[in-house]
Design an enzyme around this catalytic site. Structure first.
Site: not given
Length: 417
Positions: A10, A113-114
């Site tokens: 993350d 973003d993960e």
DNA sequence: TCTGGGGTCCTAGGACCC
DNA sequence: TCTGGGGTCCTAGGACCC
């Protein structure tokens, strides 16, 4: 089958970190991450909310993602506000992905973003999980300039919860045997799946921590919260069976676009124009993805933030812009109660492949429409969104295509993810 | 010029059929 | 006359996530 090892990666304050790195690379001396700062939308066009915040913006001013910029500026007059830069985010996303691919062939993209990666059986190459996670974190920081949190466990839920334990730039394990000590003390609203509506219901039951939730009778939770009660009880106990990192994304269920209009719409003709511009976008995405849709839904948000929607099924699936536009207008007419409109949306679902021709009495007619849609799509792909647009938009003050996150051209986050 | 956009899943109620 | 109930589809709305 042995125990699985899942990592959750993350990016810390993703949009803000990426902007900070971008600015440093361009020679600026100030690192946005070290001062109160946010990435926020354009207030003039009524998109003024916080999309990402720095740690100090959160710590000093309690700034939250989704808050209005108007509100946060009152509390934090010296706050630095940067506009979003979605093309940059896409580059950073891809760069991070290419590093992760070295560490496991099995990656699930969870958002821009993960990611989850399946580290099972990778120890022979990259060593123990903790070592590998630290190596990944260091490489991303060294090569890309931003930091990540990594959570390690035996299922995705715990890996994700583990990654959130302490930020930034940290690696945590949260194996089932650690749940009691590491996760149970956390406030119940920190649990994945417990949001704005569920948390107060839990408080009312005297449940304030994840541990208290885990030790509540699941039958009571099911009685109060239906199937959701069972789900969050499982989560609180670290149980998540859907297990497995899926490298191929789940099939798309629907495609939608919506937009907040920069003025309140008070007549149906302006609404039609907005609907047309949304239809242009959503249909192009539909065709690019190779689908026809059988269900179209129109949603309306009023200037008082009341929200309602109306939907209808087609007899035969379609991907024609004009067909979908006309039905969107009909749905609008049937549902609009006359309030000033802030936001309009169109969503297409019940998708099927468009690689077969639907036989119909209007076959020849349909072929013409299809050719027209195709031609316009190609023009826009080649020469940009302004290469072809409908004349109703001339001098209308309304973008001929709208919805989604747009850069100059069709650089849409969701279509690239 | 206070409050974005894109998704998924679940539930409840009514229509309709057997 | 009296009076069911199950199953499925459709629609609206709410909840959650990033």
């Amino acid at each position: 089958m042995g125990k699985r090892i899942i990592f959750h990666i993350d990016v810390n304050s993703a949009y803000l970190s990426w902007e900070a790195v971008y600015r440093l690379q361009r020679g600026e001396s100030l690192d946005l991450r070290t001062v109160p700062s946010v990435v926020g939308g354009d207030e003039a066009s009524r998109h003024g909310i916080v999309l990402a915040k720095s740690m100090s913006a959160k710590a000093l001013y309690k700034i939250q993602t989704g808050e209005s910029l108007f509100a946060v500026r009152q509390r934090a007059p010296n706050l630095i506000i940067a506009p979003p830069r979605y093309d940059l985010y896409m580059q950073c996303h891809k760069a991070m992905l290419s590093i992760l691919e070295e560490y496991s062939p099995s990656i699930q993209i969870f958002s821009i973003d993960e990611c989850f990666i399946d580290y099972t059986n990778m120890e022979a190459i990259w060593g123990p999980p903790l070592d590998a996670a630290h190596a990944i974190g260091k490489r991303i920081e060294k090569e890309l300039g931003f930091t990540v949190n990594i959570g390690i466990s035996s299922n995705k839920l715990l890996a994700k919860m583990g990654g959130d334990l302490k930020k930034p730039n940290m690696v945590h394990t949260l194996f089932p045997e650690e749940v009691r000590t590491k996760m149970w003390p956390l406030p119940v609203e920190d649990l994945y799946g417990v949001g704005r509506a569920t948390a107060p219901k839990l408080y009312q039951m005297g449940i304030y921590t994840i541990g208290e939730l885990a030790n509540t009778d699941p039958e009571l939770l099911k009685y109060k919260l239906k199937s959701y009660g069972q789900l969050i009880w499982d989560y609180a106990n670290g149980i998540e069976e859907s297990n497995g990192v899926k490298d191929s994304r789940p099939p798309i269920k629907g495609i939608g676009n919506s937009t907040t209009i920069n003025f309140d719409v008070d007549n149906k003709y302006d609404a039609y124009k907005i609907l047309l511009s949304l239809t242009e976008m959503v249909c192009m995405r539909l065709r690019q993805a190779g689908f026809c849709a059988q269900l179209v839904a129109v949603s309306i948000k009023t200037n008082e933030f009341k929200h309602y929607s109306h939907q209808k099924k087609f007899y035969t699936p379609t991907d024609h812009t004009t067909v979908i536009y006309e039905s969107a207008c009909r749905l609008f007419d049937e549902s609009w109660k006359g309030e000033p409109i802030r936001h309009l949306g169109i969503r297409l679902s019940e998708l099927c492949g468009n690689d077969f021709i639907q036989l119909s009495i209007l076959e020849a007619h349909n072929e013409k429409k299809k050719k027209l849609d195709e031609t316009i799509d190609n023009l826009r792909m080649k020469f940009g969104s302004k290469a072809a647009f409908r004349s109703v938009f001339l001098h209308s003050g309304i973008h001929p295509i709208s919805g989604g996150v747009m850069e100059e051209e069709y650089q849409m986050m969701s279509s690239l993810l």
